[in-house]
Design a protein around this motif. Structure first.
Motif, PDB file in Angstrom:
ATOM      1  N   TYR A   1     118.458  49.777  38.182  1.00  0.00           N
ATOM      2  CA  TYR A   1     118.983  48.502  38.688  1.00  0.00           C
ATOM      3  C   TYR A   1     119.232  47.518  37.538  1.00  0.00           C
ATOM      4  O   TYR A   1     120.174  46.733  37.545  1.00  0.00           O
ATOM      5  N   HIS A   2     118.352  47.608  36.497  1.00  0.00           N
ATOM      6  CA  HIS A   2     118.438  46.618  35.417  1.00  0.00           C
ATOM      7  C   HIS A   2     119.444  46.983  34.330  1.00  0.00           C
ATOM      8  O   HIS A   2     119.726  46.160  33.453  1.00  0.00           O
ATOM      9  N   VAL A   3     119.977  48.203  34.359  1.00  0.00           N
ATOM     10  CA  VAL A   3     120.720  48.701  33.200  1.00  0.00           C
ATOM     11  C   VAL A   3     121.913  47.827  32.845  1.00  0.00           C
ATOM     12  O   VAL A   3     122.132  47.480  31.684  1.00  0.00           O
TER      13      VAL A   3
ATOM     14  N   ASP B   1     106.673  50.839  35.138  1.00  0.00           N
ATOM     15  CA  ASP B   1     107.780  50.426  36.025  1.00  0.00           C
ATOM     16  C   ASP B   1     109.145  50.369  35.318  1.00  0.00           C
ATOM     17  O   ASP B   1     110.173  50.656  35.938  1.00  0.00           O
ATOM     18  N   VAL B   2     109.144  50.013  34.029  1.00  0.00           N
ATOM     19  CA  VAL B   2     110.447  49.862  33.351  1.00  0.00           C
ATOM     20  C   VAL B   2     111.203  51.175  33.260  1.00  0.00           C
ATOM     21  O   VAL B   2     112.404  51.187  33.005  1.00  0.00           O
ATOM     22  N   ASN B   3     110.492  52.290  33.485  1.00  0.00           N
ATOM     23  CA  ASN B   3     111.134  53.605  33.395  1.00  0.00           C
ATOM     24  C   ASN B   3     111.612  54.137  34.736  1.00  0.00           C
ATOM     25  O   ASN B   3     112.115  55.253  34.816  1.00  0.00           O
TER      26      ASN B   3
ATOM     27  N   GLU C   1     114.529  46.270  24.012  1.00  0.00           N
ATOM     28  CA  GLU C   1     115.048  45.672  25.244  1.00  0.00           C
ATOM     29  C   GLU C   1     114.048  45.761  26.407  1.00  0.00           C
ATOM     30  O   GLU C   1     113.704  44.753  27.016  1.00  0.00           O
ATOM     31  N   ASP C   2     113.556  46.962  26.718  1.00  0.00           N
ATOM     32  CA  ASP C   2     112.660  47.088  27.878  1.00  0.00           C
ATOM     33  C   ASP C   2     111.278  46.469  27.629  1.00  0.00           C
ATOM     34  O   ASP C   2     110.759  45.743  28.488  1.00  0.00           O
ATOM     35  N   PHE C   3     110.689  46.779  26.483  1.00  0.00           N
ATOM     36  CA  PHE C   3     109.312  46.333  26.274  1.00  0.00           C
ATOM     37  C   PHE C   3     109.201  44.804  26.151  1.00  0.00           C
ATOM     38  O   PHE C   3     108.262  44.207  26.705  1.00  0.00           O
TER      39      PHE C   3
ATOM     40  N   LEU D   1     120.090  44.070  31.559  1.00  0.00           N
ATOM     41  CA  LEU D   1     119.240  44.072  30.360  1.00  0.00           C
ATOM     42  C   LEU D   1     119.881  44.886  29.234  1.00  0.00           C
ATOM     43  O   LEU D   1     119.749  44.548  28.060  1.00  0.00           O
ATOM     44  N   HIS D   2     120.546  45.976  29.605  1.00  0.00           N
ATOM     45  CA  HIS D   2     121.123  46.864  28.583  1.00  0.00           C
ATOM     46  C   HIS D   2     122.645  46.732  28.537  1.00  0.00           C
ATOM     47  O   HIS D   2     123.354  47.712  28.326  1.00  0.00           O
ATOM     48  N   ARG D   3     123.159  45.505  28.760  1.00  0.00           N
ATOM     49  CA  ARG D   3     124.610  45.378  28.890  1.00  0.00           C
ATOM     50  C   ARG D   3     125.351  45.717  27.604  1.00  0.00           C
ATOM     51  O   ARG D   3     126.501  46.130  27.642  1.00  0.00           O
TER      52      ARG D   3
HETATM   53 FE   LIG Z   1     115.578  50.037  30.590  1.00  0.00          FE
END
Ligand SMILES: [Fe+2]
Ligand code: FES
Length: 388
Positions: A225-227, A219-221, A346-348, A230-232
């Motif tokens: 929406y999260h970029v 799902d994280v891939n 970040e994602d994992f 989570l990846h600010r």
């Molecule tokens: Fe991500």
């Protein structure tokens, strides 16, 4: 059939990404919008923790599914081979002396030891245990003290073949004889012709063992929406959630702008940048993802672990064509390092947090209309698990 003849070379004059998809992405970029699903949907959180369901997924989706294992470019010449772990199953893929590809269980016909490791050149594979020798077609060609086995028909002592298809250079393997990899990939096969997987060269592969269900690792891939949250401090500086998506049976693809300035597209289409500044994500059901960037391909192979709360992710960084210089190899290594920082850093970790939420007794996960790819994947997953 496990053997396939050498495939024709890809044409090189094609754009990196389909023009119709780029046009749609440009429209999304200009309007500041994204493709959406019609409705929000939910999934019971127990699907990430249920051991009975987990066992069923391993059997139905993995043991009897079709899985991308790599690229034809990994076996560029006759008498080359690669080995892969696919959902815990050791797999050997060879290109024999005639250039024909084969896939086998990497398990000796004597008592199951692995006859090959790593990758490289080989005309013969010698088992480390009692030194039985197999050729690139899987036939037994050497057997110390062979008089001890005369009761058995030698032709039954070959390596066990696995179904294999090359989908325009993408190697797809089935882990059971009843799997038809070409049929499983038929809905998306035509779309894959331009990518030149016949020429991809592997730069590096990293393995991650995660404390989360394999579906959360998938799902994280599948959404941007999260970029910006989570990846600010990383990805959000050059990725925007102006995504477009398409489905091809159980498979899908989505794309979003990277380093994209809308004014780049004010010029006539013939003068648009090539490759277009975007990332295209191929999602191959059940659990392989390729992040296609303008200059590289990152293959993620995601597998369930022994328990519902464990998964393994293999991330392979590939060059689009054989690497010509050390400078190019360094550039690709840097690309791999960036991916590792993003996903691993970040994602994992947040995927593992989601698993803790599910195990803590959360009732459900929610997928909004801005997450259409996640919705498609879960809809397909539900059907696939129920169908069998
Ligand atoms: Fe991500
Ligand atoms: S297990 Fe391979 S030769 Fe015995």
């Amino acid at each position: 059939m496990s053997a396939i003849a050498p495939s024709a070379s890809a044409t090189s004059a094609q754009p990196r990404f389909p023009l119709d998809l780029t046009r749609r992405m440009v429209e999304r970029l200009r309007s500041g919008t994204t493709d959406t699903a019609e409705h929000a949907m939910t999934e019971p959180a127990s699907v990430f923790t249920d051991p009975v369901l987990h066992a069923r997924e391993r059997e139905v989706l993995f043991r009897h599914g079709a899985h991308v294992v790599g690229f034809e470019g990994e076996l560029p010449l006759p008498n080359t081979y690669i080995t892969k772990e696919v959902a815990g199953v050791p797999v050997l893929v060879t290109r024999d002396g005639d250039g024909v590809l084969h896939a086998f269980l990497n398990a000796c016909a004597h008592r199951g030891a692995q006859v090959a490791e790593g990758c490289g050149d080989a005309r013969r594979f010698t088992c480390p245990y009692h030194a039985w020798v197999f050729d690139g077609q899987g036939s037994l060609v050497g057997q110390p003290e062979s008089w001890a086995f005369v009761d058995l028909d030698r032709s039954t002592l070959s390596l066990q073949p696995l179904p294999l298809a090359s989908i325009h250079g993408l190697l797809v393997v089935g882990l059971s004889a009843d799997v038809d990899p070409a049929a499983a990939f038929a809905p998306i096969a035509d779309e894959l012709e331009p990518y030149g997987y016949q020429h991809h060269e592997i730069v590096t592969t990293e393995t991650y063992h995660l404390r989360c269900n394999w579906k959360i690792s998938v799902d994280v891939n599948l959404e941007a929406y999260h970029v910006k949250f989570l990846h600010r401090d990383s990805l959000s500086h050059f990725v925007t959630n102006n995504a477009v998506h398409d489905t091809f049976g159980r498979h899908a693809r989505w794309a979003f702008p990277t380093f994209a300035d809308p004014t780049l597209f004010d010029a006539p289409e013939t003068e648009w940048p090539e490759p277009a500044p975007m990332t295209l994500v191929h999602m191959f059901f059940p659990s392989c993802v390729i992040l296609e960037t303008p200059t590289s391909a990152q293959l993620l192979r995601i597998y369930p672990g022994a328990s519902p709360g464990e998964s393994t992710v293999e991330i392979t960084e590939a060059s689009l064509r054989p690497i010509a210089s050390e400078a190019e190899r360094d550039a690709r290594r840097q690309g791999a390092g960036f991916t590792a920082k993003l996903l691993g850093g970040e994602d994992f970790p947040v995927a593992e947090q989601c698993q803790r939420g599910a195990e803590a007794g959360l009732e459900r996960f929610v997928f909004g209309t801005v997450e259409p790819m996640v919705q498609h994947w879960h809809t397909q997953w539900r059907e696939a698990v129920a169908d069998s």
